[in-house]
Design a protein around this motif. Structure first.
Motif, PDB file in Angstrom:
ATOM      1  N   THR A  58      10.827 -38.190 -84.224  1.00  0.00           N
ATOM      2  CA  THR A  58      11.669 -37.997 -85.400  1.00  0.00           C
ATOM      3  C   THR A  58      10.854 -37.491 -86.583  1.00  0.00           C
ATOM      4  OG1 THR A  58      13.180 -39.750 -84.689  1.00  0.00           O
ATOM      5  CG2 THR A  58      13.244 -39.133 -87.017  1.00  0.00           C
ATOM      6  N   MET A  59       9.690 -38.103 -86.799  1.00  0.00           N
ATOM      7  CA  MET A  59       8.849 -37.705 -87.916  1.00  0.00           C
ATOM      8  C   MET A  59       8.324 -36.284 -87.737  1.00  0.00           C
ATOM      9  SD  MET A  59       9.050 -40.264 -89.836  1.00  0.00           S
ATOM     10  CE  MET A  59       7.814 -39.876 -91.041  1.00  0.00           C
ATOM     11  N   THR A  60       8.009 -35.917 -86.510  1.00  0.00           N
ATOM     12  CA  THR A  60       7.519 -34.565 -86.244  1.00  0.00           C
ATOM     13  C   THR A  60       8.606 -33.535 -86.539  1.00  0.00           C
ATOM     14  OG1 THR A  60       6.041 -35.394 -84.508  1.00  0.00           O
ATOM     15  CG2 THR A  60       6.519 -33.047 -84.500  1.00  0.00           C
ATOM     16  N   VAL A  61       9.828 -33.814 -86.061  1.00  0.00           N
ATOM     17  CA  VAL A  61      10.955 -32.908 -86.301  1.00  0.00           C
ATOM     18  C   VAL A  61      11.239 -32.812 -87.800  1.00  0.00           C
ATOM     19  CG1 VAL A  61      13.423 -32.565 -85.952  1.00  0.00           C
ATOM     20  CG2 VAL A  61      11.995 -33.284 -84.042  1.00  0.00           C
ATOM     21  N   ALA A  62      11.245 -33.959 -88.491  1.00  0.00           N
ATOM     22  CA  ALA A  62      11.511 -33.966 -89.934  1.00  0.00           C
ATOM     23  C   ALA A  62      10.453 -33.176 -90.685  1.00  0.00           C
ATOM     24  CB  ALA A  62      11.556 -35.408 -90.439  1.00  0.00           C
ATOM     25  N   SER A  63       9.212 -33.325 -90.270  1.00  0.00           N
ATOM     26  CA  SER A  63       8.123 -32.589 -90.907  1.00  0.00           C
ATOM     27  C   SER A  63       8.287 -31.084 -90.714  1.00  0.00           C
ATOM     28  CB  SER A  63       6.774 -33.054 -90.326  1.00  0.00           C
ATOM     29  OG  SER A  63       5.711 -32.329 -90.892  1.00  0.00           O
ATOM     30  N   ASP A  64       8.644 -30.682 -89.499  1.00  0.00           N
ATOM     31  CA  ASP A  64       8.854 -29.259 -89.213  1.00  0.00           C
ATOM     32  C   ASP A  64      10.015 -28.697 -90.038  1.00  0.00           C
ATOM     33  OD1 ASP A  64       6.797 -29.322 -87.404  1.00  0.00           O
ATOM     34  OD2 ASP A  64       8.085 -29.534 -85.638  1.00  0.00           O
ATOM     35  N   ILE A  65      11.089 -29.485 -90.156  1.00  0.00           N
ATOM     36  CA  ILE A  65      12.254 -29.051 -90.929  1.00  0.00           C
ATOM     37  C   ILE A  65      11.895 -28.858 -92.397  1.00  0.00           C
ATOM     38  CG2 ILE A  65      14.519 -29.766 -91.798  1.00  0.00           C
ATOM     39  CD1 ILE A  65      15.023 -31.067 -89.074  1.00  0.00           C
ATOM     40  N   LEU A  66      11.148 -29.827 -92.961  1.00  0.00           N
ATOM     41  CA  LEU A  66      10.768 -29.729 -94.360  1.00  0.00           C
ATOM     42  C   LEU A  66       9.882 -28.513 -94.625  1.00  0.00           C
ATOM     43  CD1 LEU A  66      10.138 -33.472 -95.252  1.00  0.00           C
ATOM     44  CD2 LEU A  66      11.896 -31.977 -96.187  1.00  0.00           C
ATOM     45  N   ARG A  67       9.003 -28.203 -93.697  1.00  0.00           N
ATOM     46  CA  ARG A  67       8.159 -27.017 -93.846  1.00  0.00           C
ATOM     47  C   ARG A  67       9.017 -25.749 -93.889  1.00  0.00           C
ATOM     48  NH1 ARG A  67       4.565 -29.781 -90.214  1.00  0.00           N
ATOM     49  NH2 ARG A  67       2.614 -30.337 -91.270  1.00  0.00           N
ATOM     50  N   GLU A  68      10.027 -25.708 -93.009  1.00  0.00           N
ATOM     51  CA  GLU A  68      10.905 -24.537 -92.971  1.00  0.00           C
ATOM     52  C   GLU A  68      11.755 -24.438 -94.239  1.00  0.00           C
ATOM     53  OE1 GLU A  68      11.041 -22.071 -90.827  1.00  0.00           O
ATOM     54  OE2 GLU A  68       9.432 -22.937 -89.606  1.00  0.00           O
ATOM     55  N   LEU A  69      12.197 -25.591 -94.752  1.00  0.00           N
ATOM     56  CA  LEU A  69      13.040 -25.592 -95.943  1.00  0.00           C
ATOM     57  C   LEU A  69      12.326 -24.990 -97.142  1.00  0.00           C
ATOM     58  CD1 LEU A  69      14.793 -29.086 -95.732  1.00  0.00           C
ATOM     59  CD2 LEU A  69      15.821 -26.856 -95.343  1.00  0.00           C
ATOM     60  N   GLU A  70      11.010 -25.185 -97.211  1.00  0.00           N
ATOM     61  CA  GLU A  70      10.245 -24.656 -98.341  1.00  0.00           C
ATOM     62  C   GLU A  70      10.250 -23.135 -98.388  1.00  0.00           C
ATOM     63  OE1 GLU A  70       6.444 -26.868 -97.823  1.00  0.00           O
ATOM     64  OE2 GLU A  70       6.813 -27.425 -99.891  1.00  0.00           O
ATOM     65  N   THR A  71      10.522 -22.503 -97.265  1.00  0.00           N
ATOM     66  CA  THR A  71      10.481 -21.036 -97.191  1.00  0.00           C
ATOM     67  C   THR A  71      11.855 -20.402 -97.396  1.00  0.00           C
ATOM     68  OG1 THR A  71      10.862 -20.940 -94.781  1.00  0.00           O
ATOM     69  CG2 THR A  71       8.585 -21.234 -95.531  1.00  0.00           C
ATOM     70  N   LEU A  72      12.911 -21.217 -97.503  1.00  0.00           N
ATOM     71  CA  LEU A  72      14.266 -20.687 -97.574  1.00  0.00           C
ATOM     72  C   LEU A  72      14.671 -20.327 -99.005  1.00  0.00           C
ATOM     73  CD1 LEU A  72      16.177 -23.090 -95.150  1.00  0.00           C
ATOM     74  CD2 LEU A  72      15.104 -20.891 -94.629  1.00  0.00           C
ATOM     75  N   SER A  73      15.575 -19.363 -99.113  1.00  0.00           N
ATOM     76  CA  SER A  73      16.140 -18.995-100.411  1.00  0.00           C
ATOM     77  C   SER A  73      17.227 -19.998-100.788  1.00  0.00           C
ATOM     78  CB  SER A  73      16.737 -17.586-100.335  1.00  0.00           C
ATOM     79  OG  SER A  73      17.845 -17.569 -99.438  1.00  0.00           O
ATOM     80  N   SER A  74      17.709 -19.911-102.024  1.00  0.00           N
ATOM     81  CA  SER A  74      18.759 -20.829-102.475  1.00  0.00           C
ATOM     82  C   SER A  74      20.036 -20.648-101.664  1.00  0.00           C
ATOM     83  CB  SER A  74      19.046 -20.609-103.964  1.00  0.00           C
ATOM     84  OG  SER A  74      19.441 -19.277-104.203  1.00  0.00           O
ATOM     85  N   GLU A  75      20.327 -19.404-101.294  1.00  0.00           N
ATOM     86  CA  GLU A  75      21.517 -19.127-100.472  1.00  0.00           C
ATOM     87  C   GLU A  75      21.374 -19.763 -99.089  1.00  0.00           C
ATOM     88  OE1 GLU A  75      24.226 -15.340 -98.895  1.00  0.00           O
ATOM     89  OE2 GLU A  75      22.228 -15.009 -99.725  1.00  0.00           O
ATOM     90  N   GLU A  76      20.179 -19.656 -98.528  1.00  0.00           N
ATOM     91  CA  GLU A  76      19.923 -20.243 -97.208  1.00  0.00           C
ATOM     92  C   GLU A  76      19.950 -21.769 -97.271  1.00  0.00           C
ATOM     93  OE1 GLU A  76      17.131 -16.721 -95.283  1.00  0.00           O
ATOM     94  OE2 GLU A  76      16.241 -18.262 -96.557  1.00  0.00           O
ATOM     95  N   LEU A  77      19.459 -22.336 -98.370  1.00  0.00           N
ATOM     96  CA  LEU A  77      19.503 -23.796 -98.536  1.00  0.00           C
ATOM     97  C   LEU A  77      20.949 -24.283 -98.644  1.00  0.00           C
ATOM     98  CD1 LEU A  77      16.535 -24.416-101.001  1.00  0.00           C
ATOM     99  CD2 LEU A  77      16.681 -25.157 -98.619  1.00  0.00           C
ATOM    100  N   ASN A  78      21.793 -23.506 -99.317  1.00  0.00           N
ATOM    101  CA  ASN A  78      23.215 -23.852 -99.393  1.00  0.00           C
ATOM    102  C   ASN A  78      23.848 -23.844 -98.011  1.00  0.00           C
ATOM    103  OD1 ASN A  78      23.252 -24.171-102.171  1.00  0.00           O
ATOM    104  ND2 ASN A  78      23.748 -22.022-102.564  1.00  0.00           N
ATOM    105  N   GLN A  79      23.391 -22.910 -97.157  1.00  0.00           N
ATOM    106  CA  GLN A  79      23.913 -22.838 -95.793  1.00  0.00           C
ATOM    107  C   GLN A  79      23.484 -24.056 -94.989  1.00  0.00           C
ATOM    108  OE1 GLN A  79      26.104 -20.759 -94.793  1.00  0.00           O
ATOM    109  NE2 GLN A  79      26.221 -21.476 -92.696  1.00  0.00           N
ATOM    110  N   VAL A  80      22.237 -24.503 -95.190  1.00  0.00           N
ATOM    111  CA  VAL A  80      21.751 -25.718 -94.525  1.00  0.00           C
ATOM    112  C   VAL A  80      22.593 -26.914 -94.959  1.00  0.00           C
ATOM    113  CG1 VAL A  80      19.810 -27.329 -94.333  1.00  0.00           C
ATOM    114  CG2 VAL A  80      19.396 -24.867 -94.242  1.00  0.00           C
ATOM    115  N   SER A  81      22.909 -26.972 -96.250  1.00  0.00           N
ATOM    116  CA  SER A  81      23.758 -28.051 -96.765  1.00  0.00           C
ATOM    117  C   SER A  81      25.136 -28.013 -96.120  1.00  0.00           C
ATOM    118  CB  SER A  81      23.879 -27.918 -98.289  1.00  0.00           C
ATOM    119  OG  SER A  81      24.738 -28.899 -98.814  1.00  0.00           O
TER     120      SER A  81
END
Length: 236
Positions: A58-81
């Motif tokens: 779980t921690m590994t997956v969460a860490s990978d997700i957070l790394r990817e989130l840092e590279t996303l635009s605001s529009e892409e973050l809204n899509q994740v939401s």
């Protein structure tokens, strides 16, 4: 999972929140706290190997997700939401596929679909499959208002004519029953935009499963399950 707790003094004002969360997730001291004995009812016990493995995964997956989130635009973050909201939405109201595509109910009970990344095609208009799903779901729910609550609706076949590009903020479904029989329903659905322009028209045939058939199907599943259990007992 243990919550990440921090004070205002602990968080660097210049450090982005996502970066802080990522640092917390990769902090060995904090992670070790998760592996210590924890309370379980009235008893204290050490964490099991299976639980430890699950936590690490779980921690590994969460860490990978957070790394990817840092590279996303605001529009892409809204899509994740949007995806998260679709995952957490009530299944009784509408299935996940519908919620993910942006399909929902209007105040008058009719169905609509919010347009966005989740249902756009290469040309940035409503994708044909999303329009098809909107019509299919809308007809299904409309039929359910005309039959007993215990009955179920299944799509037998449906065709769709695409007339104009789906643009704007929302598209609306306008279903209408052409024939309501004992076991089948023929229905059409007109998809329109906010200016009342026709985007697509669907025509389909649907099968009605009555209360007796539903109960018979359930009993058949139970009987099959019991038979399989008996076979397994004989094997072992």
């Amino acid at each position: 999972m243990k919550r990440i707790q921090c004070s205002a003094a602990e968080v660097n004002q210049k450090e982005p929140l996502l970066a802080y969360c990522l640092r917390k997730l990769t902090d060995c001291t904090w992670f070790a706290e998760l592996l210590k004995p924890k309370s379980c009812g009235k008893f204290n016990r050490a964490i099991t190997f299976k639980e430890r493995r699950g936590l690490i995964k779980t921690m590994t997956v969460a860490s990978d997700i957070l790394r990817e989130l840092e590279t996303l635009s605001s529009e892409e973050l809204n899509q994740v939401s949007h995806v998260i909201r679709a995952l957490k939405g009530p299944k009784k109201e509408l299935h996940y596929t519908g919620r993910l595509l942006g399909i929902g109910f209007e105040e008058n009970g009719e169905m609509s679909m919010k347009l966005g990344m989740q249902n756009a095609n290469t040309y940035d208009v409503a994708q044909g499959g999303a329009l098809y799903t909107l019509a299919d779901v809308s007809i299904g729910f409309h039929i359910m208002t005309k039959i007993p609550k215990e009955s179920q609706v299944y799509t037998l076949e449906m065709k769709m004519n695409y007339i104009s590009p789906g643009k704007g903020k929302k598209l609306y479904a306008k279903p209408a029953i052409i024939h309501l029989g004992k076991s089948t329903v023929v229905s059409e659905c007109r998809i329109i935009d906010e200016k009342d322009h026709t985007v697509a028209i669907a025509l389909g045939t649907f099968f009605l499963k009555n209360d007796r058939q539903v109960k018979a199907s359930t009993w058949s599943e139970v009987r099959s399950s019991r038979q399989q259990s008996l076979k397994n007992e004989k094997v072992y």
